[in-house]
Design a protein around this motif. Structure first.
Motif, PDB file in Angstrom:
ATOM      1  N   SER A   1       0.725  -1.388  -0.064  1.00 38.88           N
ATOM      2  CA  SER A   1       0.001  -0.041   0.062  1.00 38.88           C
ATOM      3  C   SER A   1       1.010   1.043  -0.060  1.00 38.88           C
ATOM      4  O   SER A   1       2.027   1.311   0.638  1.00 38.88           O
ATOM      5  CB  SER A   1      -0.978   0.032   1.239  1.00 38.88           C
ATOM      6  N   THR A   2       0.470   2.257  -0.767  1.00 42.61           N
ATOM      7  CA  THR A   2       1.286   3.628  -0.955  1.00 42.61           C
ATOM      8  C   THR A   2       0.773   4.571   0.159  1.00 42.61           C
ATOM      9  O   THR A   2       1.238   5.555   0.283  1.00 42.61           O
ATOM     10  CB  THR A   2       1.185   4.157  -2.223  1.00 42.61           C
ATOM     11  N   PHE A   3      -0.329   4.253   0.721  1.00 47.59           N
ATOM     12  CA  PHE A   3      -0.943   5.174   1.665  1.00 47.59           C
ATOM     13  C   PHE A   3      -0.037   5.396   3.128  1.00 47.59           C
ATOM     14  O   PHE A   3       0.214   4.643   3.538  1.00 47.59           O
ATOM     15  CB  PHE A   3      -2.249   4.687   2.337  1.00 47.59           C
ATOM     16  N   GLY A   4       0.358   6.672   3.021  1.00 47.89           N
ATOM     17  CA  GLY A   4       1.517   7.068   4.281  1.00 47.89           C
ATOM     18  C   GLY A   4       2.640   6.171   4.201  1.00 47.89           C
ATOM     19  O   GLY A   4       3.227   6.171   5.185  1.00 47.89           O
ATOM     20  N   LEU A   5       3.176   5.531   3.096  1.00 46.77           N
ATOM     21  CA  LEU A   5       4.060   4.845   3.017  1.00 46.77           C
ATOM     22  C   LEU A   5       5.543   5.303   3.671  1.00 46.77           C
ATOM     23  O   LEU A   5       5.753   6.712   3.002  1.00 46.77           O
ATOM     24  CB  LEU A   5       4.534   4.294   1.502  1.00 46.77           C
TER      25      LEU A   5
ATOM     26  N   LEU B   1      19.636  -6.599   4.364  1.00 49.11           N
ATOM     27  CA  LEU B   1      19.911  -7.189   3.173  1.00 49.11           C
ATOM     28  C   LEU B   1      18.621  -7.288   2.354  1.00 49.11           C
ATOM     29  O   LEU B   1      17.684  -7.913   2.749  1.00 49.11           O
ATOM     30  CB  LEU B   1      20.218  -8.961   3.295  1.00 49.11           C
ATOM     31  N   LEU B   2      18.768  -6.807   1.414  1.00 48.00           N
ATOM     32  CA  LEU B   2      17.420  -6.500   0.284  1.00 48.00           C
ATOM     33  C   LEU B   2      17.727  -7.004  -1.054  1.00 48.00           C
ATOM     34  O   LEU B   2      17.019  -6.461  -1.957  1.00 48.00           O
ATOM     35  CB  LEU B   2      17.259  -4.714   0.414  1.00 48.00           C
ATOM     36  N   GLN B   3      18.807  -8.088  -1.103  1.00 49.48           N
ATOM     37  CA  GLN B   3      19.287  -8.241  -2.695  1.00 49.48           C
ATOM     38  C   GLN B   3      17.747  -8.697  -3.192  1.00 49.48           C
ATOM     39  O   GLN B   3      16.948  -9.307  -2.845  1.00 49.48           O
ATOM     40  CB  GLN B   3      20.010  -9.509  -2.556  1.00 49.48           C
ATOM     41  N   HIS B   4      17.584  -8.471  -4.602  1.00 48.77           N
ATOM     42  CA  HIS B   4      16.439  -9.005  -5.369  1.00 48.77           C
ATOM     43  C   HIS B   4      15.050  -8.500  -4.995  1.00 48.77           C
ATOM     44  O   HIS B   4      14.007  -8.720  -5.772  1.00 48.77           O
ATOM     45  CB  HIS B   4      16.506 -10.627  -5.473  1.00 48.77           C
ATOM     46  N   SER B   5      15.098  -7.422  -4.304  1.00 48.96           N
ATOM     47  CA  SER B   5      13.902  -6.732  -3.775  1.00 48.96           C
ATOM     48  C   SER B   5      13.386  -5.818  -4.874  1.00 48.96           C
ATOM     49  O   SER B   5      14.142  -5.256  -5.653  1.00 48.96           O
ATOM     50  CB  SER B   5      13.727  -6.266  -2.478  1.00 48.96           C
ATOM     51  N   VAL B   6      12.049  -5.413  -4.971  1.00 44.58           N
ATOM     52  CA  VAL B   6      11.570  -4.473  -5.911  1.00 44.58           C
ATOM     53  C   VAL B   6      10.888  -3.358  -5.110  1.00 44.58           C
ATOM     54  O   VAL B   6      10.384  -3.361  -4.407  1.00 44.58           O
ATOM     55  CB  VAL B   6      10.490  -5.211  -6.883  1.00 44.58           C
ATOM     56  N   PHE B   7      11.279  -2.114  -5.502  1.00 42.81           N
ATOM     57  CA  PHE B   7      10.802  -0.756  -5.223  1.00 42.81           C
ATOM     58  C   PHE B   7      10.296  -0.183  -6.477  1.00 42.81           C
ATOM     59  O   PHE B   7       9.833   1.286  -6.473  1.00 42.81           O
ATOM     60  CB  PHE B   7      11.716   0.050  -4.498  1.00 42.81           C
ATOM     61  N   ALA B   8      10.125  -0.590  -7.466  1.00 43.86           N
ATOM     62  CA  ALA B   8       9.611   0.229  -8.853  1.00 43.86           C
ATOM     63  C   ALA B   8       8.285   0.895  -8.453  1.00 43.86           C
ATOM     64  O   ALA B   8       7.240   0.398  -8.090  1.00 43.86           O
ATOM     65  CB  ALA B   8       9.456  -0.932  -9.853  1.00 43.86           C
ATOM     66  N   LYS B   9       8.554   2.237  -9.274  1.00 43.07           N
ATOM     67  CA  LYS B   9       7.313   3.307  -9.258  1.00 43.07           C
ATOM     68  C   LYS B   9       6.716   3.513  -7.886  1.00 43.07           C
ATOM     69  O   LYS B   9       5.718   4.290  -7.863  1.00 43.07           O
ATOM     70  CB  LYS B   9       6.295   2.568 -10.081  1.00 43.07           C
ATOM     71  N   LEU B  10       7.704   3.407  -6.693  1.00 43.26           N
ATOM     72  CA  LEU B  10       7.100   3.883  -5.585  1.00 43.26           C
ATOM     73  C   LEU B  10       7.691   5.355  -5.367  1.00 43.26           C
ATOM     74  O   LEU B  10       8.502   5.790  -6.000  1.00 43.26           O
ATOM     75  CB  LEU B  10       7.624   2.999  -4.298  1.00 43.26           C
ATOM     76  N   LYS B  11       6.863   6.017  -4.557  1.00 40.03           N
ATOM     77  CA  LYS B  11       7.531   7.400  -4.263  1.00 40.03           C
ATOM     78  C   LYS B  11       8.020   7.384  -2.877  1.00 40.03           C
ATOM     79  O   LYS B  11       7.492   7.100  -1.574  1.00 40.03           O
ATOM     80  CB  LYS B  11       6.294   8.390  -4.066  1.00 40.03           C
ATOM     81  N   LEU B  12       9.562   7.456  -2.757  1.00 38.87           N
ATOM     82  CA  LEU B  12      10.184   7.112  -1.966  1.00 38.87           C
ATOM     83  C   LEU B  12      11.207   8.467  -1.543  1.00 38.87           C
ATOM     84  O   LEU B  12      12.311   8.344  -1.278  1.00 38.87           O
ATOM     85  CB  LEU B  12      10.908   5.877  -1.799  1.00 38.87           C
TER      86      LEU B  12
ATOM     87  N   ASP C   1      10.720   7.387  -7.437  1.00 39.24           N
ATOM     88  CA  ASP C   1      10.921   8.594  -7.036  1.00 39.24           C
ATOM     89  C   ASP C   1      11.626   8.852  -5.738  1.00 39.24           C
ATOM     90  O   ASP C   1      11.217   8.411  -4.733  1.00 39.24           O
ATOM     91  CB  ASP C   1       9.507   9.351  -6.945  1.00 39.24           C
ATOM     92  N   LEU C   2      12.984   8.661  -5.984  1.00 40.62           N
ATOM     93  CA  LEU C   2      14.149   8.822  -4.928  1.00 40.62           C
ATOM     94  C   LEU C   2      14.603  10.271  -4.505  1.00 40.62           C
ATOM     95  O   LEU C   2      15.702  10.233  -3.854  1.00 40.62           O
ATOM     96  CB  LEU C   2      15.323   7.746  -5.055  1.00 40.62           C
ATOM     97  N   THR C   3      13.744  11.192  -4.707  1.00 40.73           N
ATOM     98  CA  THR C   3      14.171  12.389  -4.607  1.00 40.73           C
ATOM     99  C   THR C   3      14.745  12.503  -2.913  1.00 40.73           C
ATOM    100  O   THR C   3      14.056  12.453  -2.115  1.00 40.73           O
ATOM    101  CB  THR C   3      13.183  13.525  -4.950  1.00 40.73           C
ATOM    102  N   GLY C   4      15.875  13.236  -3.125  1.00 44.33           N
ATOM    103  CA  GLY C   4      16.676  13.314  -1.712  1.00 44.33           C
ATOM    104  C   GLY C   4      16.684  12.356  -0.989  1.00 44.33           C
ATOM    105  O   GLY C   4      17.252  12.354   0.535  1.00 44.33           O
ATOM    106  N   ALA C   5      16.851  11.094  -1.434  1.00 51.67           N
ATOM    107  CA  ALA C   5      17.163   9.841  -0.905  1.00 51.67           C
ATOM    108  C   ALA C   5      18.717   9.685  -0.252  1.00 51.67           C
ATOM    109  O   ALA C   5      19.473  10.307  -0.951  1.00 51.67           O
ATOM    110  CB  ALA C   5      16.936   8.528  -1.729  1.00 51.67           C
TER     111      ALA C   5
END
Length: 216
Positions: free
Chosen positions: A110-114, A122-133, A152-156
């Motif tokens: 869910s993207t609500f309040g993410l 360890l986050l190998q092979h995980s997917v964050f595609a198209k999320l606003k982060l 969206d990794l602005t300021g990450a």
């Protein structure tokens, strides 16, 4: 059949319940301010549960179905969540520390309040595609082959992270800080990198496709 409207401790939610059994079920999936130490969640039905202000220490969620769950202001330490199903799962102000989170599709949550952060994970092979982060924090994490397509990794902040074969495509890395990270390959022509911070040692990761040899 008698139908009544009753409040449950979900934030900003009212539920319509048909009987007392439904009410007891809804109450049973709400967990507040609890601490779980070395609990194996593989044998439990966790779908739809709400955890508010809970602490998980050394717990096992390997391949566990966490779909439709909500984690609010929770902390995970030394937990194994590899291949967990987080479809429509909510993460609000959640902190992961020294956890295994390999092969998780966060893109389906869910993207609500993410809002979450990762340190020594360890986050190998995980997917964050198209999320606003925006302002996302990854500290000392293994991010090999992680998918950031369209993210969206602005300021990450990527602090001392291994990004070998991580996918950046149509990603927004404006003002992101990768000064202390390594092994990344980011194409400036297919990603937004305005005012992003890189170290001189990482220039080869920006120029890789030109087959330029950067001497140190």
């Amino acid at each position: 059949m008698h139908v009544k409207v009753c409040p449950v401790r979900y934030k900003n939610v009212n539920c319509v319940l048909s009987d007392s059994k439904s009410f007891l079920h809804m109450e049973s999936v709400y967990h507040q301010d609890k601490q779980y130490v070395k609990i194996n969640f593989q044998s439990q039905d966790n779908r739809g549960a709400v955890y508010d202000g809970c602490i998980f220490d050394g717990c096992v969620f390997y391949q566990v179905d966490l779909s439709d769950c909500n984690f609010i202001n929770c902390t995970f330490t030394h937990c194994d969540l590899c291949l967990a199903d987080v479809s429509r799962t909510g993460f609000q102000d959640v902190r992961f520390s020294h956890c295994k989170l390999m092969g998780i599709s966060f893109a389906s949550c869910s993207t609500f309040g993410l809002s979450f952060s990762f340190e020594h994970c360890l986050l190998q092979h995980s997917v964050f595609a198209k999320l606003k982060l925006k302002m996302q924090q990854f500290n000392s994490c293994k991010l090999q082959e992680v998918d950031f397509t369209g993210t969206d990794l602005t300021g990450a902040l990527f602090a001392e992270c291994d990004l070998e074969r991580a996918v950046f495509w149509q990603s927004n890395l404006e003002k992101a800080d990768l000064q202390n990270s390594f092994n990344y390959q980011i194409d400036p022509e297919h990603n937004r990198i305005k005012r992003a911070k890189f170290s001189i040692w990482g220039l080869q990761g920006l120029l890789y496709k030109y087959e330029i040899v950067v001497m140190k």
